[in-house]
Design an enzyme around this catalytic site. Sequence first.
Site, mmCIF file in Angstrom:
data_model
loop_
_atom_site.group_PDB
_atom_site.id
_atom_site.type_symbol
_atom_site.label_atom_id
_atom_site.label_comp_id
_atom_site.label_asym_id
_atom_site.label_seq_id
_atom_site.Cartn_x
_atom_site.Cartn_y
_atom_site.Cartn_z
ATOM 1 N N HIS A 240 45.847 36.047 26.090
ATOM 2 C CA HIS A 240 46.462 36.697 27.151
ATOM 3 C C HIS A 240 47.947 35.992 27.067
ATOM 4 C CE1 HIS A 240 43.074 39.317 28.502
ATOM 5 N NE2 HIS A 240 42.210 38.752 29.037
ATOM 6 N N ASP A 249 44.593 32.381 39.560
ATOM 7 C CA ASP A 249 44.303 33.384 39.770
ATOM 8 C C ASP A 249 43.777 33.740 41.017
ATOM 9 O OD1 ASP A 249 46.473 34.337 38.032
ATOM 10 O OD2 ASP A 249 44.824 34.431 36.092
ATOM 11 N N HIS A 324 45.430 41.016 40.762
ATOM 12 C CA HIS A 324 44.646 39.095 41.324
ATOM 13 C C HIS A 324 46.023 38.683 41.154
ATOM 14 C CE1 HIS A 324 46.106 38.768 37.066
ATOM 15 N NE2 HIS A 324 46.393 37.697 37.908
ATOM 16 N N HIS A 326 48.875 36.130 41.129
ATOM 17 C CA HIS A 326 48.852 34.900 39.963
ATOM 18 C C HIS A 326 49.692 34.173 41.408
ATOM 19 C CE1 HIS A 326 50.221 32.412 36.652
ATOM 20 N NE2 HIS A 326 51.147 32.414 37.084
#
Length: 352
Positions: A240, A249, A324, A326
Amino acid sequence: MRSFHRFLLVLSLSLCTAAALPEWSAAAAGGGTSGVGADSGISARVARLSADTVTLTRQYETGRRDAARQEAIAWRDQRLLAGEHRLTAVLHMDLGTILRAEDQRGGAAPDVLRALHPDDKQELTRDHAPLAQGDLALGDATMRSRLVEAGIAEEGARASARWRELRKRTTRLATTRRTLLARLEAARWTLQRQADASAAAGKCRGAVRLGLPGRRAARPWVTPVDDYRLTAGFGNGGEHWAHRHTGQDFAVPIGTPVRAAGAGSVVRVTCGGAFGIEIVIKHAAGCYTQYAHLAAVTIDPGDRVRTGQWIGQSGTTGNSTGPHVHFEVRITPQFGSGVDPLPWLKAHGVKV
């Protein structure tokens, strides 16, 4: 590389002091609550439904616990009542034996017997509840046992009634809660679709003014969200990320309030790219925090914010595999200058 990141962390700790408490603008106070913007509809709906769901969940859990307590009391009383029934039955059998022996000797019915059944001695004998004249203590024990039975039965009936009422109320709350959760989930994904459209177009909708009360933090630094689950950490590798994960995260549902980790001024609000919708805040002495993959923002560039102020809503825009926030701590506003947020927050008195 490790020594470079260690240098950045030490440098950021020296730059960012925990005592920085700058002023904030009236428009930004309370999480951007100066008014309700034209695009605030779905964001405000998610916020209201989230708050209502939290309140209703608390009521439901309280009701469920109360119902469980009343049910336990009712079951306890039933067990106690069964024990008293057994004790009374034994006492009645003993009294029956004594009274039959008294009758065989031609003795008169005692006062305690008349107190128990003043009109029907034969029925008392037939039910094995008689009493001998010399066994007043046994008669008293029987009477006390009957009184205890009555008291337990009355308390058990009250507990059962309270349990039934609480169970009905809890069932109603559970039904309402399920409905609210379904509406909240639908609203969250509506918000996310709007956010995805903004990120794809590379154009932010602007700050939404939710008209909701803000919250003042008791400490100079806080986590960016409440009730989170830590997922990908700083320095993690994987498909990712082009190199390494540059932040921490915090997994939360879409629409969760995102807070400023510390007081400062908003230097950037952007949409599009790997970070999706993101905010960068400059704090005292030059350190920065970044909040990415958002679904909405409640502040504008140039706004001054206080610690814990609501600055946006979480989402899953950009290069994201699920809802989420970051979160990065940087020594410059630019990508690549980040340090590990967890030890940085802990060093600033934040429990993570």
